[in-house]
Every structure is written in structure tokens, then in C-alpha cells.
Write an enzyme that holds these catalytic residues in place. Sequence first.
Site, PDB file in Angstrom:
ATOM      1  N   ILE A 156     -30.183 -45.259 -25.930  1.00 61.23           N
ATOM      2  CA  ILE A 156     -30.070 -46.277 -24.891  1.00 61.23           C
ATOM      3  C   ILE A 156     -31.322 -46.300 -24.017  1.00 61.23           C
ATOM      4  O   ILE A 156     -31.890 -45.245 -23.715  1.00 61.23           O
ATOM      5  CB  ILE A 156     -28.826 -45.995 -24.014  1.00 61.23           C
ATOM      6  N   CYS A 157     -31.745 -47.499 -23.608  1.00 62.57           N
ATOM      7  CA  CYS A 157     -32.827 -47.664 -22.634  1.00 62.57           C
ATOM      8  C   CYS A 157     -34.156 -47.157 -23.190  1.00 62.57           C
ATOM      9  O   CYS A 157     -34.630 -47.614 -24.210  1.00 62.57           O
ATOM     10  CB  CYS A 157     -32.439 -46.957 -21.332  1.00 62.57           C
TER      11      CYS A 157
END
Length: 224
Positions: A134-135
Site C-alpha cells: 500500500i502507498c
Amino acid sequence: MKRIGVILSGCGVFDGAEIHESVLTLLAIERAGAQAICFAPDKKQLHVISHLSGETTTENRNVLVEAARIARGKITALSDADHTLLDALVLPGGFGVAKNLSDFATQGSDCFIEQELSQLIQKMYKAGKPTGFICIAPALIPKLFKNLTEQPVSLTIGNDSHLAAMLDQAGGQHVICATDAIVVDSRHKVVTTPGYMLEGASIAEVAQGIDALVKKVLELIEIL
């Protein structure tokens, strides 16, 4: 019940794990009927940043101790993670990924990655178990998977053209993606979502992306 390892990198977007992304990941896993098992490296974090002023402080903090704040104390040292007891792995974002799990923040794609994390990812991959990033966490994928496959891993960090070009050059295959969506590399069982990488992303959009990521990771567990 499926057991999903969640790797935290401290507590706080600027020097540790992104709190919203971490909590949303834990929530998505539980809502999906699985169990989250939290891990973090037991080491001194790179530095401590005041999340009010944005300035670096003189404090010294431990990554595992800080990550325990998010996990409500239910967390284990990354060195004790056993891939045979996990069905999948998810890495929330936050600058701790680039500062504590690696030195990507200073070295870019030539970064050193925490050996405990690298070894765990290798074991999960060789066992055919899926991973979610994620991210900023997908930025580690080219280095993590470099010696595991000759095929580039499809991934996303959103729409940052400069960072995307860096990751492509490092051996990844970047795909532009909205905050509430995911990129799935079925061949490598890798799922990514931009999280807060896109400017102006709302927590609702980030939650949608993380929900989709967790759902897909769980689906990939069933694919041999």
C-alpha cells in the site's frame, strides 16, 4: 481462518507506518473474516519527526514499540515471523517503509531492505503466498523480487511520473491507478494500491482501495 501478516514500520506517516492505512488494513482483514497478525522490526527508527511542526526532533524511538501503539500491544518482532503460519502478507505505507524497513528515502531504488523483511517476502513468494503493498510500500517491490523472478512485477504508486519511471528502470512495471482501485499481478500474486500517494486522496477513497486489496489478496490465497 486465514492469517494475514501485517508489517508495520513505526507509528506516524512521516517517520513510521501511516496510521489510517494501517488501521484500515486491520479493519478490512477482520471484516473479510480473516485474522491480522502484526509484525515490526525491533530496531531504532531512523529519526523522529514532530507530526505537528514537521521538524525532526532529538528523540530516539524503537520501531516495534511505536508500532505497538497501532496494534494495541498485540505485535511480534519481525524476526519471529514464520511464513509457514501465515497465508498472506500486507505492508501498509508511511515513510517508515522508506526509512525503517529500508533506506529508500535516501538511496532510491538502490536501497537496502531490512533483511528480516526481504527473507520473509522470499519465503512467502516461494511458497506461493500472496502479498499486498500500500502507498509507498510498492516502491520496494523491484528490489524485493529482483532475485525471485525474471518477469517484472506489475505495481502502482498512483500517478507520480518521476517515481514510476524510477521503479520501471529498477525492473518493475508501473501502472497508473486511482486511490480507490488496485493493480493485480496474478502471476506473482502481488496486489498494490496507491493509498495516500495521490494528492488530495480522501480517507474514504483510501479505504475503498485497501478493502479491494485485502479482498483480492484473500482470493489469491485460494489459487494454487
